[in-house]
Motif scaffolding. Structure first.
Motif, PDB file in Angstrom:
ATOM      1  N   THR A 154       0.863  -1.274  -0.170  1.00 48.38           N
ATOM      2  CA  THR A 154      -0.030  -0.068   0.125  1.00 48.38           C
ATOM      3  C   THR A 154       0.847   1.239  -0.058  1.00 48.38           C
ATOM      4  O   THR A 154       0.420   2.148  -0.609  1.00 48.38           O
ATOM      5  CB  THR A 154      -0.900  -0.045   1.035  1.00 48.38           C
ATOM      6  N   SER A 155       2.063   1.175   0.593  1.00 46.37           N
ATOM      7  CA  SER A 155       2.814   2.371   0.613  1.00 46.37           C
ATOM      8  C   SER A 155       3.384   2.607  -0.812  1.00 46.37           C
ATOM      9  O   SER A 155       3.535   3.621  -1.112  1.00 46.37           O
ATOM     10  CB  SER A 155       3.806   2.433   1.685  1.00 46.37           C
ATOM     11  N   GLN A 158       0.992   4.238  -3.101  1.00 46.45           N
ATOM     12  CA  GLN A 158       1.034   5.556  -2.753  1.00 46.45           C
ATOM     13  C   GLN A 158       2.122   6.647  -3.180  1.00 46.45           C
ATOM     14  O   GLN A 158       2.018   7.328  -3.859  1.00 46.45           O
ATOM     15  CB  GLN A 158       0.818   5.885  -1.323  1.00 46.45           C
ATOM     16  N   HIS A 159       3.399   5.848  -3.033  1.00 46.30           N
ATOM     17  CA  HIS A 159       4.595   6.611  -3.467  1.00 46.30           C
ATOM     18  C   HIS A 159       4.572   6.555  -5.103  1.00 46.30           C
ATOM     19  O   HIS A 159       5.076   7.353  -5.693  1.00 46.30           O
ATOM     20  CB  HIS A 159       5.864   5.881  -2.968  1.00 46.30           C
ATOM     21  N   ALA A 211      -0.892  11.804   1.184  1.00 47.73           N
ATOM     22  CA  ALA A 211       0.318  11.043   2.039  1.00 47.73           C
ATOM     23  C   ALA A 211      -0.454  10.007   2.814  1.00 47.73           C
ATOM     24  O   ALA A 211      -0.054   9.372   3.720  1.00 47.73           O
ATOM     25  CB  ALA A 211       0.834  11.832   2.773  1.00 47.73           C
ATOM     26  N   GLY A 213      -2.189   7.554   2.018  1.00 50.64           N
ATOM     27  CA  GLY A 213      -2.182   6.029   1.052  1.00 50.64           C
ATOM     28  C   GLY A 213      -3.051   6.317  -0.128  1.00 50.64           C
ATOM     29  O   GLY A 213      -3.160   7.426  -0.725  1.00 50.64           O
ATOM     30  N   PHE A 214      -3.360   5.097  -0.838  1.00 50.73           N
ATOM     31  CA  PHE A 214      -4.172   4.988  -2.015  1.00 50.73           C
ATOM     32  C   PHE A 214      -5.409   4.469  -1.796  1.00 50.73           C
ATOM     33  O   PHE A 214      -5.568   3.252  -1.307  1.00 50.73           O
ATOM     34  CB  PHE A 214      -3.048   4.208  -2.784  1.00 50.73           C
TER      35      PHE A 214
ATOM     36  N   CYS B 194       1.547   2.752   8.788  1.00 49.34           N
ATOM     37  CA  CYS B 194       0.596   2.303   7.761  1.00 49.34           C
ATOM     38  C   CYS B 194      -0.442   3.426   7.277  1.00 49.34           C
ATOM     39  O   CYS B 194      -1.468   3.317   7.731  1.00 49.34           O
ATOM     40  CB  CYS B 194      -0.032   1.093   8.155  1.00 49.34           C
ATOM     41  N   GLN B 195       0.002   4.342   6.662  1.00 48.35           N
ATOM     42  CA  GLN B 195      -0.944   5.525   6.290  1.00 48.35           C
ATOM     43  C   GLN B 195      -2.275   5.043   5.617  1.00 48.35           C
ATOM     44  O   GLN B 195      -3.339   5.518   5.536  1.00 48.35           O
ATOM     45  CB  GLN B 195      -0.103   6.592   5.382  1.00 48.35           C
ATOM     46  N   ALA B 196      -2.136   3.802   4.904  1.00 46.75           N
ATOM     47  CA  ALA B 196      -3.457   3.225   4.144  1.00 46.75           C
ATOM     48  C   ALA B 196      -4.329   2.941   4.916  1.00 46.75           C
ATOM     49  O   ALA B 196      -5.573   3.014   4.418  1.00 46.75           O
ATOM     50  CB  ALA B 196      -2.934   2.119   3.025  1.00 46.75           C
ATOM     51  N   LEU B 197      -3.994   2.633   6.098  1.00 46.60           N
ATOM     52  CA  LEU B 197      -5.309   2.442   7.277  1.00 46.60           C
ATOM     53  C   LEU B 197      -5.547   3.669   8.200  1.00 46.60           C
ATOM     54  O   LEU B 197      -6.578   3.428   9.070  1.00 46.60           O
ATOM     55  CB  LEU B 197      -4.621   1.101   7.950  1.00 46.60           C
ATOM     56  N   ARG B 198      -5.130   4.683   7.929  1.00 46.57           N
ATOM     57  CA  ARG B 198      -5.509   5.877   8.681  1.00 46.57           C
ATOM     58  C   ARG B 198      -7.038   6.087   8.815  1.00 46.57           C
ATOM     59  O   ARG B 198      -7.546   6.493   9.650  1.00 46.57           O
ATOM     60  CB  ARG B 198      -4.774   7.260   8.178  1.00 46.57           C
ATOM     61  N   THR B 569       4.720   5.061   6.200  1.00 42.62           N
ATOM     62  CA  THR B 569       5.932   4.264   5.733  1.00 42.62           C
ATOM     63  C   THR B 569       6.695   4.982   4.431  1.00 42.62           C
ATOM     64  O   THR B 569       5.782   5.486   3.377  1.00 42.62           O
ATOM     65  CB  THR B 569       5.662   2.834   5.386  1.00 42.62           C
ATOM     66  N   GLY B 570       7.821   5.470   4.679  1.00 44.82           N
ATOM     67  CA  GLY B 570       8.573   6.081   3.531  1.00 44.82           C
ATOM     68  C   GLY B 570       8.592   5.467   2.359  1.00 44.82           C
ATOM     69  O   GLY B 570       8.358   4.482   2.252  1.00 44.82           O
ATOM     70  N   SER B 571       9.456   6.393   1.502  1.00 47.96           N
ATOM     71  CA  SER B 571       9.542   5.736   0.086  1.00 47.96           C
ATOM     72  C   SER B 571      10.977   4.959   0.004  1.00 47.96           C
ATOM     73  O   SER B 571      11.079   4.119  -0.899  1.00 47.96           O
ATOM     74  CB  SER B 571       9.872   6.736  -0.963  1.00 47.96           C
TER      75      SER B 571
END
Lengths: 591, 591
Positions: A154-155, A158-159, A211, A213-214, B194-198, B569-571
């Motif tokens: 998932t990250s 997004q990136h 930022a 997520g997707f 895990c930004q996708a689960l925010r 989580t970064g790139s």
């Protein structure tokens, strides 16, 4: 003196026995483990450094390998785990050096439906509470390893959306994978029954905008349905696990090519979370025999039995090693036979088919019992005819075991309502079939009640075996499915949905996939694919709805029936009854 | 011979030292633990049965209690954990019976950003890999306990929607809670960034229709932000934990009344998952001193320091017990002082304020360093003026420690670019302030480099203390906030948003809430609420944006700044560099 199982709950019996159980060091001594090989987790459970044991005992011949399976169960189960524990305790009473391997239970069912995965009555393994509540942490490790792959996926999505190719390269040397967000295979996992997470939308932008997520559809399955769990159950060692861990297909790219955990550069870190989990855990029966606990893959899409590593270690350490293959012989034993034994290279010496008079009656025509409701009256009165008719199902399973080239032993798992005439009828019909039969009262009496059972198993193990697979891996997959449907399930043939045909064509054309093992999915409540049909259904065709690929675990899954990877929590969940005695620290009400 | 820290990575130094580290049994012996009190997890880490220890040593006087805090750090940190380990190693070199307590790191940062939570250079604790990858399982237990509450909430919402009052009563004796799905406080947790689960939507109906949950907005936080973690850090024993566990506010009903974990009948089961986690874990420094690891609450909304239980055990077992309070003295030490010590009843003997020449220069005017980028050149050339000016910040923290009635010890955490003149200037200014100062080279030399540091701490511990809180719990919350803002942060006053005013009015009016402890949230990068202001900012007012209530953990949280409970989580994530040597089983690249 053990508590009376007719008067006490399983967890009360377990907790009572725990006050005088052996330490894990004593269990380790029983198994002949060196101090270094035994990895204690507290004083009553532990892990075994399997690599050290296998290196030390590499020249030692294996003990006898006994699989415990069952007839087609009622929804209440046949007491397979109870019978496995009973057999181990019976062999122990006879002075045999014995070991068993069972699955680690999932937190989901433990917190949802009361019911032990550690046997019952006087045939259980202990300590029960740690066993049921996370144990030595393997399922948590699986959860973390699995979800880390989803973090990576998932990250990455997004990136890759937010940055140009050049930016990606500069930020991290990352090459665009061009993942198709509408074609993601993998979901997240959690170790509970949680219907609310079955279908979800993630990556909704909030205060952090792009930022956050997707945005896409996603899903959670129960942790034991994870492919990482399937890998743990089938891996032969760390090297094998590392390789499989990189082959998990997470999604597909926009051209339709698989994107794996290795592509996401996360397979090494996933394996790092799993290094300790590769060591089998150790506990004991109520009577102090060692019991290995390792892996607990979902039977719905995976093998549904404990690990290859646990069986290998048990066979080196004991003269008799008892393992269990979930559900009836049609599914559990078939997967043990053609999938697990193929990947392990191990050959069983005999297979136990557990049967209850209750289930035989059900197959013979008595009303099907419903969990949570009172047993129909028919089950407490003698009915030899129903039992006799129900034995058709038992005999079908006996013949299945024979097809593997090994000896079946029927274990009548006694209940106090069984009558002498009913038991005599089962004996008569099994013996006519040439199968060994033993009546066993382990639930009520522990090892003392399982002497006949243990002696019969010892005898069967002395018989010469000619273990053989039902098919070889170079056989086309459709032919393998047909063989299982006809030979093992008793179907007239197989029908495929359009989706299944399409998947099969793709798999068969791919040399890497066509040679994988096969893990059938079918209801356990009937020999057929229709759970309401009891006995030995005739005149039916197996309907294959879809065919899944588990590239990491290393098998394809032909599915006859519905698959849900996430059970639901009911309106009267078990967690309500669980609490802690704050003075003693004892947990009450688990099971 | 330890590896050279100027030539080797932290994880290489750790792995090298691990080949000859003490067993956990030897560490247990050093602490004088009985065999029953030490719960090994394998041969090198373990847990301590704190209840047994506390019962055995109830009449034993406590050792000296030393808190390690720091000046306002740069974004690169001041090496607080490294200095804590250095101090322990230095005390060890002097033959003292010493112990430390640190936090368990979260899997999120470990897999996202390279950077140790176990110290660095020659001042670390080991074994590093298990410490970083799940350790003895406490965070996993927290994750399961926490998510079980969400399973209870979401399944309840579904069942209450699907059934009438009468049906609920019949199915499970369940009374309708009438939860407002638009007013849910709690989210799920996972131990990764895990930004996708925010921001997510759950309970979308699929093939199971209305059995697929209840559709609503939801969210995931990182596991260490869980209120269950906050409870673990502040609980005094199992009874205390059980009570707090039932007071977590999960949501509100349609009338606006709180719905707690106790209302959902899940608090007992949640506690059951946490019984083992209540025991502190045990590992060792590079030089073989015992280190307790227990809890790891997020500093963003919770106390950000290890547990009360670990400190209580450490003080009973050692003559010197070193604990650490996250971030600078304005937030970390203030919470240690007014929240942790209040709930524990313990009184510190001295507090160490860690400072680097680098950070002092930054406060004095040098360009702010950026993580991941090259250090500005200014930091490798001598500049006594900047250092002198930056000492204003250090002196402010020294005075804060004094306000608690205890002695401050300044530890200059040496770096090889520091010059003699720069160090002399710090000594001069601190001594003018009446504070003890020690230069310490533990990063480069381990315990041998920390002798002066250790001796200075011993001396400070002999001083008479008059430990006192900044405020009492009967003081109105606004007054408490103002006191901290002015006395500790150096603000002119406090401004409140409308939302904060509303929450404060509600909290102040509720006698159960008004008497709770208080846990301030503010950036750690400045004494003010503006992270870009260095030194000692003047002429500013603290802006409180909201006030949260953590009824289970037992504190209210006035928030000055933004809160995110889920990092991203970064790139260029750390997990890419982690792998396993399949021959040795060693994990490489963690940190």
């Amino acid at each position: 003196m053990a508590l009376d199982p007719t008067k006490h709950q399983d967890w009360e019996i377990a907790q009572d026995a725990e006050s005088s159980m052996l330490t894990i060091y004593e269990i380790g001594e029983k198994l002949g483990l060196t101090k270094e090989e035994l990895l204690p987790h507290g004083h009553y459970i532990g892990k075994i450094d399997f690599k050290k044991v296998m290196a030390r005992l590499k020249d030692q011949p294996d003990g006898k390998y006994i699989d415990v399976t069952a007839i087609t169960p009622t929804p209440l189960g046949e007491g397979k785990s109870t019978s496995s524990m009973g057999l181990v305790q019976g062999l122990g009473k006879l002075g045999k050096n014995v070991c068993a391997a069972i699955r680690q239970p999932s937190g989901g069912p433990t917190m949802n439906i009361k019911g032990s995965a550690a046997g019952g009555g006087l045939a259980q393994c202990i300590p029960l509470t740690p066993f049921s509540l996370g144990f030595t942490g393997d399922i948590n490790a699986i959860m973390n390893a699995h979800n880390l792959a989803m973090v990576a996926l998932t990250s990455r999505l997004q990136h890759e959306r937010n940055y140009t190719d050049e930016q990606l390269e500069r930020l991290s040397g990352m090459k665009r994978l061009d993942i198709d967000p509408t074609n993601v295979e993998m979901g997240w996992v959690i170790d509970f029954c949680c219907q609310a997470l079955r279908n979800i939308i993630i990556g909704i932008d909030g205060v952090n905008g792009k930022a956050d997520g997707f945005m896409m559809k996603s899903k959670f399955g129960i942790a034991v349905s994870s492919e990482v769990m399937a890998i743990l159950s089938l891996a032969n060692d760390l090297k094998d696990m590392r390789e499989r861990m990189g082959k998990i297909v997470v999604a597909y790219d926009k051209k339709g090519n698989p994107v794996t955990t290795e592509d996401l550069q996360v397979a090494g870190a996933m394996t790092a979370w799993m290094v300790d989990a590769l060591n089998p855990s150790l506990m004991q029966t109520l009577e102090g025999q060692p019991v290995l606990v390792h892996a607990g893959p979902f039977a719905n899409i995976a093998i549904g039995q404990s690990s290859i590593i646990a069986d290998k270690v048990g066979l080196k350490l004991a003269d008799y090693h008892v393992t269990e293959s979930g559900f009836g012989a049609d599914i559990g034993f078939e997967k043990f036979w053609n999938l697990k034994c193929r990947y392990s290279g191990l050959k069983p010496d005999c297979a136990v088919v557990v049967a209850t008079i209750r289930a035989l009656k059900c197959h013979g025509g008595a009303p099907v019992p419903v969990p949570g409701k009172a047993m129909p009256e028919e089950y407490s009165t003698e009915n030899v005819d129903w039992v006799a008719k129900g034995c058709d199902n038992l005999i079908h399973h006996i013949r299945n075991v024979r097809k593997a080239g090994i000896s079946p032993v029927v274990c009548i798992n006694a209940f106090y309502t069984d009558t002498d005439a009913e038991i005599a009828k089962v004996r008569e019909l099994c013996e006519a079939e040439g199968a060994r039969v033993a009546l066993s009262r382990h639930w009520e009496q522990g090892g003392d009640g399982a002497i006949e059972f243990a002696e019969t198993v010892i005898e069967a193990c002395e018989e010469k075996t000619e273990f053989k697979f039902l098919y070889e891996l170079d056989m086309p997959i459709k032919k393998r499915i047909e063989l299982i449907a006809k030979e093992v399930y008793g179907a007239d043939g197989v029908d495929y949905s359009a989706a299944a045909e399409k998947s099969l064509a793709r798999i068969q054309a791919d040399p890497e996939l066509a040679g994988l093992g096969m893990c059938m999915v079918k209801t356990h409540l009937s020999l057929s694919d229709n759970p309401t049909l009891k006995g030995v259904p005739k005149g039916w065709r197996l309907a294959i709805r879809e065919v899944l690929t588990y590239g990491g675990a290393g098998f394809i899954v032909p599915v006859a029936g519905a698959i849900s990877l996430m059970p639901g929590t009911g309106s009267n969940p078990a967690f309500k009854r669980v609490d802690v005695d704050v003075e003693t620290g004892k947990v009450e009400g688990v099971f």
